[in-house]
Write an enzyme that holds these catalytic residues in place. Structure first.
Site, PDB file in Angstrom:
ATOM      1  N   LEU A  84       0.840  -1.186   0.000  1.00 25.01           N
ATOM      2  CA  LEU A  84       0.000   0.000   0.000  1.00 25.01           C
ATOM      3  C   LEU A  84       0.878   1.240   0.000  1.00 25.01           C
ATOM      4  O   LEU A  84       1.913   1.268   0.651  1.00 25.01           O
ATOM      5  CB  LEU A  84      -0.902   0.016   1.230  1.00 25.01           C
ATOM      6  N   LYS A  85       0.432   2.224  -0.740  1.00 26.09           N
ATOM      7  CA  LYS A  85       1.133   3.497  -0.753  1.00 26.09           C
ATOM      8  C   LYS A  85       0.996   4.092   0.639  1.00 26.09           C
ATOM      9  O   LYS A  85      -0.115   4.334   1.105  1.00 26.09           O
ATOM     10  CB  LYS A  85       0.470   4.415  -1.777  1.00 26.09           C
ATOM     11  N   GLU A  86       2.104   4.292   1.307  1.00 23.09           N
ATOM     12  CA  GLU A  86       2.053   4.729   2.698  1.00 23.09           C
ATOM     13  C   GLU A  86       1.926   6.229   2.817  1.00 23.09           C
ATOM     14  O   GLU A  86       2.253   6.968   1.913  1.00 23.09           O
ATOM     15  CB  GLU A  86       3.323   4.277   3.430  1.00 23.09           C
ATOM     16  N   GLU A  93      -5.096   4.753  -1.113  1.00 24.85           N
ATOM     17  CA  GLU A  93      -4.755   5.815  -2.053  1.00 24.85           C
ATOM     18  C   GLU A  93      -4.186   5.236  -3.333  1.00 24.85           C
ATOM     19  O   GLU A  93      -4.286   5.814  -4.400  1.00 24.85           O
ATOM     20  CB  GLU A  93      -3.620   6.622  -1.429  1.00 24.85           C
ATOM     21  N   GLY A  94      -3.513   4.084  -3.160  1.00 25.48           N
ATOM     22  CA  GLY A  94      -2.861   3.482  -4.314  1.00 25.48           C
ATOM     23  C   GLY A  94      -1.860   2.443  -3.842  1.00 25.48           C
ATOM     24  O   GLY A  94      -1.789   2.140  -2.657  1.00 25.48           O
TER      25      GLY A  94
END
Ligand code: GTP
Ligand code: MG
Length: 811
Positions: A125-127, A278-279
């Site tokens: 996961l985009k942190e 988010e991405g």
């Protein structure tokens, strides 16, 4: 580590590192700037506080947007270098190679990803936390850095690196290891551990990180090399396990097709494992040329429209079901229609709400709505663009920058810098006098937009009604305009610091303003500032009027304007990739802020009072009745010096000359007898004349000088302390100087002169003190003696004086 395969490893090659540093150095120099195809890298030194050998590390920082160039010496985002135990250069921290969104650059076009990459594809996961780098120095010190800094910053509690150190101590204590153990292990592996600091007590995040969840999430192990080499996910997790880090989850998929299908599917719902995301970051191997080697390579997949709209619908539907008012700021018209539809369906079908709240039937309800409208999500977005001036990705004009701020946040400074960089427009409310200012302000902004692609609408807009006014007045007649809020964030936690910073700036600005003339009436100005702060209404993107902004850029009023400028430029170019054709270098940004800080002066000046607090009973004259007048330019900084006490210097001169031949002492006696010994002594660190050759240092000092909040009319303000060691006296028949050394352990101060010195005196007004530089240059080249006509005497006994660093303004 059985079963995990070989751990990636490679030692550093001193020559390669040397070449890298040389190339980076080259790009910090002025020459690098001349060609268009250039970039510049910012180098910052840090002395590592807890290192027994007081090791210095250097951070290297490119502008974010420079990473799109194809000629950088390295693509590491987050890079620190130092010296090893043999005094040779080494890389001590190595971040990931900068990675881009799909379709953002050539390499991340889907077609190229499909052709050039190879699995396995590791998805994480985009942190949203902040990145922390950890490695080991040769003296056993554990080095903990944020992207571009290490150790405490001015305000210790806010330093990411320090927060990272606290977490490391905690996790190491739990497994009975020491910092040095970890340092040695990382050094043995020639690796940088890369972790995300997630702790809501330190900084709020979108996902909650409290209690057991808070800590350092290890997501990478990079080998400290110029090229990018990083551990596969399972080995990162093994290291995390061993050293007490929290683990990052990776989803591993074998081939590109599966990966793309998976990502597109998650985009449909916008959530993964029950959480909004988010991405993703995708790690794989890539091969640029068919014959080239496979290298570690990352890219990002960010969720965009129409999925963001779908997510908004989902959240609004859930709000309806739980009886809360739905909050939304984008796609207003279609979302209202959707909600009408959803309300009907929910009323018709009793069980549906409960199902929906448990995440069932979300896509169906959306699709039913789209079917009834006979529309596709992408059509809706396209239609919206048609009304609102096209796809922002293609926008090249019609942009209004609208600050939300209080006095002294640096609005005008930012505006002047942007004008300097890009030739954009700038309308200052403070230049408009007389009745009916708001509509006239808007009109001037719109008029300027006929000529300029972007206009900075320079007004505080601290209250909602002001934002309402400008948004409405613009959008009524010009719906295609894009209004971007520059949100100088004010919170109860930060207001104290904001007050301190803005007050000291405004007082230092003195009378260099149309309305706020702080030198003339300090108390009144402080009162006006308080008025603005007390009336400030924070931006709320989910309600009127702020939902009318097309985008919001958050800024910190207490950060320096240079940093805010970089954020504004960077985010505008993300929002509107076609707006800025040539991205500025970091020197361009420095220059622009320098111009704004030192050369700007207002065109008019009117009396105070028209901006006073509302409940101020004193009815003041309207500014329009006051004839505009030209203001004297604020005096710019002339030089920065270490000022020294007089007596010990005179004593040292006397002592030194007492023990040498009278012939040697002749010029000194002459200076004394003709009263040509300087009335005060100082070491010049930098003079305005050298500011162009040392723009960064000049900026730093200008900054410190202004921050020191000194009264510019008192002839200088105290910027700090610096000890000075007197070494030797050097003279010819024109001028005498004392060669000195700055004893400055913290390396706060830098002197740009070839030889740091104190000018003792000159033979007459025809010889300027700055000629000491010429004398000392000759002395270095040819030495003292009869041939050169240069005399020299040592000052014995290691005399170290306490000096005060001051900024001196030009007369
Ligand atoms: P008002 O017009 O009074 O509302 O203020 P403003 O928001 O336009 O602020 P402005 O840009 O005039 O900045 C206030 C003062 O602070 C000016 O004298 C600036 O030169 C100075 N200033 C702005 N940015 C910085 C900065 O980054 N560092 C320092 N030291 N001074 C700054
Ligand atoms: Mg201003």
């Amino acid at each position: 580590m059985a079963g995990l395969g070989k751990v990636p490893y490679a030692p550093q090659n001193v020559e390669e590192v040397q070449t890298l540093i040389r190339n980076l150095e080259g790009s910090t120099k002025k020459e690098a700037k001349n060609s268009k195809k250039s970039f510049s890298c910012k180098k910052t030194a840090f002395t590592v506080a807890n290192s027994p050998e007081k090791i210095t590390v250097f951070s290297w920082r490119f502008q974010d947007w420079d990473y799109k160039r194809d000629n950088l010496p390295t693509y590491a985002r987050g890079l620190f270098t130092s010296k090893n135990e043999r005094g040779q250069p080494e890389i001590c921290i190595r971040g990931y190679d900068k990675f881009f969104n799909t379709e953002e650059v050539d390499a991340t076009k889907w077609r190229n990803i499909e052709n050039n990459t190879k699995g396995p594809y590791e998805l994480s996961l985009k942190e949203n936390g902040c990145i922390i780098f950890i490695s080991g120095l040769h003296d056993g010190t554990l080095l903990v850095c944020s992207k571009h800094s290490t150790g405490p910053r001015g305000d210790e509690t806010k330093s990411h690196a320090i927060a990272g150190e606290h977490w490391i101590d905690k996790q190491l204590a739990a497994i009975g290891k020491t910092r040095e153990d970890l340092a040695r292990e990382l050094r043995r592996r020639n690796a940088t551990a890369v972790a995300e600091l997630c702790d809501d007590d330190f900084e709020e995040h979108i996902l909650a990180y409290t209690g057991e969840n808070a800590g350092l999430y290890l997501h990478g192990m990079n080998i400290n090399l110029p090229e990018f080499m990083t551990y596969p996910g399972p080995q990162v997790q093994a290291f995390a396990e061993e050293w007490g880090f929290k683990k990052t989850d990776f989803l591993v998929l074998d081939d590109m097709q599966t990966t793309k299908t998976f990502l597109d599917q998650v985009a449909e719902t916008g959530s993964y494992n029950g959480r909004d995301v988010e991405g993703f970051v995708i790690r794989c191997k890539s091969q640029e040329k068919a014959s080239g080697p496979l290298m570690d390579w990352f890219f990002k997949y960010k969720f965009e429209e129409p999925y963001l709209m779908y997510r908004q619908w989902r959240e609004c539907t859930k709000a309806l079901i739980s009886g809360k008012p739905p909050r939304f700021k984008k796609h207003v018209k279609i979302t209202e229609e959707y909600l009408l539809f959803a309300r009907q369906k929910l009323a018709e079908n009793r069980g549906m709400g409960k199902e929906y709240a448990a995440n069932h039937g979300i896509i169906k309800l959306r699709d039913d709505f789209l079917k009834e409208k006979n529309l596709k999500g992408s059509d809706i977005i396209r239609e919206e663009y048609a009304i609102t001036g096209g796809n922002p990705k293609e926008t090249t004009k019609d942009i209004i920058l609208v600050p939300i701020a209080t006095l002294g946040c640096g609005k005008t400074t930012l505006a002047v810098a942007l004008v300097h960089l890009f030739g954009w427009g700038h309308i200052q409310n403070d230049n408009i006098t007389g009745k009916g200012r708001p509509p006239r302000f808007t009109k001037e902004v719109l008029t300027q937009l006929e000529q300029k692609p972007v206009v900075f609408a320079d007004r505080n807009n601290a209250q909602r009604h002001e934002r309402h006014q400008i948004i409405d007045d613009v959008k009524k007649t010009h719906p295609e305009m894009r209004m971007v809020a520059l949100n100088f964030v004010h919170t109860p936690d930060t207001i104290h610091k904001i007050r301190t910073v803005t007050q000291s700036r405004i007082l230092a600005r003195g009378d260099n303003h149309q309305t706020i003339q702080a030198a003339s009436d300090q108390n009144k100005v402080l009162g006006i500032m308080e008025g603005f702060i007390s009336r400030f209404e924070a931006l709320n993107p989910y309600s009127q009027p702020d939902d009318g902004f097309d985008a919001v850029i958050d800024l910190d009023p207490t950060a320096n304007s240079r940093d805010n400028l970089e954020i504004v430029v960077g985010q505008l170019s993300d929002l509107f990739p076609n707006l800025i054709k040539d991205m500025p270098s970091s020197e361009d940004l420095d220059d622009a802020i320098n111009v704004a800080l030192s050369e700007y002066e207002p065109e008019i000046r009117h009396t105070i009072g028209d901006r006073g607090p509302k409940n101020n009973n004193n009815k003041k004259k309207q500014p329009s009745k006051e004839p505009p007048q030209i203001v004297k330019k604020q005096k710019p900084l002339e030089y920065v010096s270490v000022n020294l006490p007089k007596t010990p210097i005179l004593d040292s001169l006397e002592t030194a000359f007492a023990s040498v031949s009278s012939n040697k002492g002749r010029f000194f006696r002459q200076l004394q007898e003709t009263r040509r010994v300087q009335p005060e002594f100082h070491v010049t660190l930098i003079h305005r004349a050298s500011s162009k050759a040392h723009p960064e240092l000049w900026l730093k000092y200008t900054e410190m000088h202004a921050q020191s909040g000194g009264d510019p009319w008192s002839g200088g303000s105290k910027m700090g302390q610096c000890k000075v060691l007197l070494e030797r006296i050097v003279w010819d028949n024109r001028i005498m100087a004392i060669v000195v050394r700055l004893v400055d352990e913290d390396e706060n101060w830098e002197c740009v002169n070839q030889v740091a010195h104190i000018t003792v005196g000159t033979r007459g007004d025809d010889v300027k003190p700055k000629e000491s530089n010429d004398l000392l240059k000759r002395w270095i080249e040819v030495g003292s003696g009869d041939d050169s006509g240069i005399g020299e005497v040592a000052i014995e006994g290691r005399i170290i004086l306490d000096g005060t660093v001051k900024g001196i303004l030009s007369r």
